[in-house]
Write a protein that holds these residues in place. Structure first.
Motif, short mmCIF file in Angstrom:
data_model
loop_
_atom_site.label_atom_id
_atom_site.label_comp_id
_atom_site.label_asym_id
_atom_site.label_seq_id
_atom_site.Cartn_x
_atom_site.Cartn_y
_atom_site.Cartn_z
N LYS A 1 0.85 -1.21 0.00
CA LYS A 1 0.00 0.00 0.00
C LYS A 1 0.88 1.25 0.00
N ASN A 2 1.98 1.22 0.76
CA ASN A 2 2.90 2.36 0.77
C ASN A 2 3.54 2.54 -0.61
N LEU A 3 3.88 1.43 -1.26
CA LEU A 3 4.45 1.49 -2.61
C LEU A 3 3.46 2.11 -3.59
N GLU A 4 2.18 1.80 -3.40
CA GLU A 4 1.15 2.38 -4.27
C GLU A 4 1.05 3.89 -4.04
N LYS A 5 1.08 4.31 -2.78
CA LYS A 5 1.02 5.74 -2.46
C LYS A 5 2.21 6.49 -3.03
N LYS A 6 3.37 5.82 -3.07
CA LYS A 6 4.58 6.44 -3.60
C LYS A 6 4.65 6.39 -5.13
N GLY A 7 3.72 5.66 -5.76
CA GLY A 7 3.66 5.62 -7.21
C GLY A 7 4.51 4.54 -7.87
N PHE A 8 4.91 3.52 -7.11
CA PHE A 8 5.74 2.45 -7.66
C PHE A 8 4.92 1.29 -8.21
N VAL A 9 3.69 1.10 -7.71
CA VAL A 9 2.83 0.01 -8.18
C VAL A 9 1.40 0.52 -8.36
N ASN A 10 0.64 -0.21 -9.18
CA ASN A 10 -0.79 0.02 -9.35
C ASN A 10 -1.50 -1.27 -8.98
N SER A 11 -2.77 -1.13 -8.62
CA SER A 11 -3.55 -2.33 -8.32
C SER A 11 -4.83 -2.33 -9.13
N LYS A 12 -5.32 -3.54 -9.36
CA LYS A 12 -6.64 -3.70 -9.95
C LYS A 12 -7.31 -4.82 -9.18
N LYS A 13 -8.61 -4.70 -9.02
CA LYS A 13 -9.36 -5.69 -8.25
C LYS A 13 -9.93 -6.73 -9.20
N ILE A 14 -9.61 -7.98 -8.92
CA ILE A 14 -10.15 -9.11 -9.68
C ILE A 14 -10.88 -10.00 -8.69
N GLY A 15 -12.19 -9.97 -8.77
CA GLY A 15 -12.98 -10.70 -7.78
C GLY A 15 -12.80 -10.03 -6.43
N ARG A 16 -12.37 -10.82 -5.45
CA ARG A 16 -12.12 -10.28 -4.12
C ARG A 16 -10.66 -9.94 -3.88
N ALA A 17 -9.80 -10.23 -4.83
CA ALA A 17 -8.36 -10.04 -4.65
C ALA A 17 -7.86 -8.82 -5.42
N HIS A 18 -6.78 -8.25 -4.94
CA HIS A 18 -6.09 -7.18 -5.65
C HIS A 18 -4.87 -7.78 -6.34
N VAL A 19 -4.64 -7.34 -7.56
CA VAL A 19 -3.45 -7.74 -8.31
C VAL A 19 -2.60 -6.50 -8.48
N TRP A 20 -1.34 -6.61 -8.13
CA TRP A 20 -0.42 -5.48 -8.14
C TRP A 20 0.54 -5.60 -9.31
N THR A 21 0.79 -4.49 -9.99
CA THR A 21 1.74 -4.45 -11.10
C THR A 21 2.70 -3.27 -10.90
N PRO A 22 3.95 -3.42 -11.30
CA PRO A 22 4.89 -2.32 -11.14
C PRO A 22 4.61 -1.21 -12.15
N VAL A 23 4.81 0.02 -11.73
CA VAL A 23 4.66 1.18 -12.60
C VAL A 23 6.04 1.55 -13.15
N THR A 24 7.05 1.39 -12.31
CA THR A 24 8.41 1.73 -12.70
C THR A 24 9.17 0.49 -13.11
N SER A 25 10.19 0.68 -13.94
CA SER A 25 11.03 -0.45 -14.32
C SER A 25 12.13 -0.64 -13.29
N ARG A 26 12.79 -1.76 -13.36
CA ARG A 26 13.85 -2.07 -12.42
C ARG A 26 15.02 -1.09 -12.53
N SER A 27 15.29 -0.64 -13.74
CA SER A 27 16.39 0.31 -13.93
C SER A 27 15.93 1.69 -13.57
#
Length: 71
Positions: free
Chosen positions: A45-71
């Protein structure tokens, strides 16, 4: 962008490795003793607030994806 804490950076390494997933998916990659589920959920959740990940809700679960690349 804000700086990451050590715990946030460890979790981001796992998220980048998977590309996307749930808290439960990411928790499996931590060595024993594994942190509590709620701790990983709070960190992501902190990573989402900082803008590093996004979430989408699928059913009852959240799926998280990175916004930034590793580099």
């Amino acid at each position: 962008m804000e700086k990451l804490t050590v715990q946030e950076e460890e979790l981001m390494q796992v998220i980048w490795q998977y590309g996307e997933g749930s808290v439960k998916t990411f928790l499996q990659e931590f060595p024993n003793p594994k942190p509590p589920y709620t701790t990983v959920a709070s960190i992501i959740k902190n990573l989402e607030k900082k803008g590093f990940v996004n979430s989408k809700k699928i059913g009852r679960a959240h799926v998280w994806t990175p916004v930034t690349s590793r580099s």
